[in-house]
Design a protein around this motif. Structure first.
Motif, short mmCIF file in Angstrom:
data_model
loop_
_atom_site.label_atom_id
_atom_site.label_comp_id
_atom_site.label_asym_id
_atom_site.label_seq_id
_atom_site.Cartn_x
_atom_site.Cartn_y
_atom_site.Cartn_z
N ALA A 41 38.03 55.77 42.22
CA ALA A 41 39.26 54.97 42.26
C ALA A 41 39.19 53.95 43.39
CB ALA A 41 40.48 55.88 42.43
N ALA A 42 38.63 54.33 44.53
CA ALA A 42 38.45 53.38 45.62
C ALA A 42 37.50 52.26 45.19
CB ALA A 42 37.92 54.08 46.86
N ALA A 43 36.46 52.60 44.45
CA ALA A 43 35.53 51.58 43.94
C ALA A 43 36.24 50.66 42.95
CB ALA A 43 34.32 52.24 43.29
N GLY A 44 37.09 51.21 42.10
CA GLY A 44 37.85 50.39 41.16
C GLY A 44 38.80 49.44 41.88
N SER A 45 39.44 49.92 42.93
CA SER A 45 40.31 49.05 43.73
C SER A 45 39.52 47.94 44.39
CB SER A 45 41.04 49.87 44.79
OG SER A 45 41.86 50.83 44.19
N TYR A 46 38.35 48.29 44.90
CA TYR A 46 37.48 47.29 45.55
C TYR A 46 37.04 46.24 44.53
CZ TYR A 46 33.56 45.24 48.03
OH TYR A 46 32.71 44.36 48.61
N HIS A 48 38.62 45.30 41.88
CA HIS A 48 39.74 44.41 41.58
C HIS A 48 39.99 43.39 42.70
CE1 HIS A 48 43.57 42.89 40.18
NE2 HIS A 48 44.00 43.03 41.42
N VAL A 49 39.97 43.88 43.92
CA VAL A 49 40.26 42.99 45.05
C VAL A 49 39.20 41.90 45.16
CG1 VAL A 49 40.41 42.90 47.57
CG2 VAL A 49 41.66 44.66 46.31
N VAL A 50 37.94 42.23 44.91
CA VAL A 50 36.85 41.26 45.05
C VAL A 50 36.74 40.35 43.84
CG1 VAL A 50 34.35 41.03 45.28
CG2 VAL A 50 35.57 42.69 46.66
N THR A 51 36.81 40.89 42.63
CA THR A 51 36.55 40.10 41.43
C THR A 51 37.79 39.71 40.65
OG1 THR A 51 36.30 42.03 40.01
CG2 THR A 51 34.32 41.23 41.14
N ARG A 52 38.94 40.27 41.00
CA ARG A 52 40.19 40.04 40.25
C ARG A 52 40.04 40.46 38.79
NH1 ARG A 52 42.39 40.13 44.65
NH2 ARG A 52 42.67 38.27 45.88
N GLY A 57 46.97 43.64 34.81
CA GLY A 57 47.30 45.02 35.09
C GLY A 57 47.67 45.81 33.85
N VAL A 58 48.09 45.14 32.78
CA VAL A 58 48.49 45.85 31.57
C VAL A 58 47.29 46.51 30.92
CG1 VAL A 58 49.50 45.55 29.26
CG2 VAL A 58 50.45 44.31 31.21
N LEU A 59 46.15 45.82 30.92
CA LEU A 59 44.95 46.41 30.31
C LEU A 59 44.47 47.63 31.08
CD1 LEU A 59 42.91 43.24 29.25
CD2 LEU A 59 44.11 44.87 27.80
N SER A 60 44.57 47.59 32.40
CA SER A 60 44.14 48.76 33.17
C SER A 60 45.07 49.94 32.94
CB SER A 60 44.05 48.42 34.66
OG SER A 60 45.32 48.11 35.16
N VAL A 61 46.36 49.68 32.79
CA VAL A 61 47.30 50.77 32.50
C VAL A 61 47.04 51.36 31.12
CG1 VAL A 61 49.73 51.29 32.09
CG2 VAL A 61 49.09 49.92 34.05
N LEU A 62 46.87 50.48 30.13
CA LEU A 62 46.58 50.97 28.78
C LEU A 62 45.24 51.70 28.72
CD1 LEU A 62 47.81 47.97 26.61
CD2 LEU A 62 48.94 50.16 26.97
N THR A 95 42.47 53.48 37.06
CA THR A 95 43.63 53.68 37.93
C THR A 95 43.45 52.91 39.23
OG1 THR A 95 44.00 55.86 36.96
CG2 THR A 95 45.07 55.41 39.06
N GLY A 96 42.24 52.92 39.77
CA GLY A 96 41.95 52.14 40.97
C GLY A 96 42.10 50.66 40.72
N VAL A 97 41.64 50.18 39.55
CA VAL A 97 41.82 48.77 39.21
C VAL A 97 43.30 48.45 39.10
CG1 VAL A 97 41.42 47.05 37.40
CG2 VAL A 97 39.56 48.53 38.12
N GLY A 98 44.08 49.38 38.56
CA GLY A 98 45.52 49.17 38.44
C GLY A 98 46.22 49.12 39.79
N LEU A 99 45.63 49.73 40.80
CA LEU A 99 46.20 49.66 42.15
C LEU A 99 45.89 48.35 42.85
CD1 LEU A 99 45.50 53.22 43.58
CD2 LEU A 99 47.71 52.21 43.08
#
Length: 177
Positions: A41-46, A48-52, A57-62, A95-99
């Motif tokens: 999840a930390a990697a997914g957040s990273y 998202h923050v780096v590559t957008r 966010g809807v696709l990550s939730v779905l 979930t990390g990307v959604g964060l």
């Protein structure tokens, strides 16, 4: 086996006997999969923050909901264990990307909050994991839950003091000067 047909032995909660080896192995598996999920999840957040990635966010939730339902529908047996762990990792990544949008906001406020929160969560998680793996008595596991609830109460009280205590302080200062 139906989840709702199980009988729960309440007396087992109050027995402070030794933890069996099979229970310790199960705890090790649970905590190691949770640790993997935290890092993924930390990697997914990273990412998202780096590559957008997945900006809306809807696709990550779905996607995370789809992974959760897929995991729930996959039967648990030794043949599907690796598949289920992969699905769980995909759920954690999405979930990390959604964060990511929340992290963007926190970075705008103060970037050190993210590192502090991650390290604090990791230290607490590592302490509970080591406690679960090396404790020979159940009472130590119950002690961890009691300490965490006490820490949660202290945290909530400090938040209340932050908001309501500062109002009282301003009233006292206004009356004094």
């Amino acid at each position: 086996m139906n989840v709702f047909d199980r009988t729960i032995n309440i007396d087992a909660l109050f027995r402070f006997s030794q933890i069996s080896h099979s229970t310790q192995v199960h705890l090790k598996n649970v905590y190691s999969s949770l640790a993997v999920c935290m890092f993924v999840a930390a990697a997914g957040s990273y990412v998202h923050v780096v590559t957008r990635l997945l900006q809306g966010g809807v696709l990550s939730v779905l996607g995370s909901l789809a992974m959760m339902f897929w995991l729930a529908m996959t039967p648990h047996n030794p043949e599907t264990e690796k598949k289920r762990l992969g699905i769980l990792a995909a759920f954690a990544f999405l979930t990390g990307v959604g964060l990511g949008p929340t992290l963007d906001f926190v970075i705008a406020v103060n970037p050190s909050i993210i590192l502090t929160a991650f390290l604090g969560t990791s230290v607490i998680f590592i302490c509970f994991t080591l406690s679960a793996l090396y404790a020979k008595r159940r009472s130590y596991l119950f002690l961890g839950g009691t300490l965490m609830s006490g820490l949660s109460i202290l945290f909530l009280m400090s938040l209340m003091n932050l908001f309501f205590g500062s109002v009282m302080l301003f009233k006292v200062m206004r009356e004094t000067y």
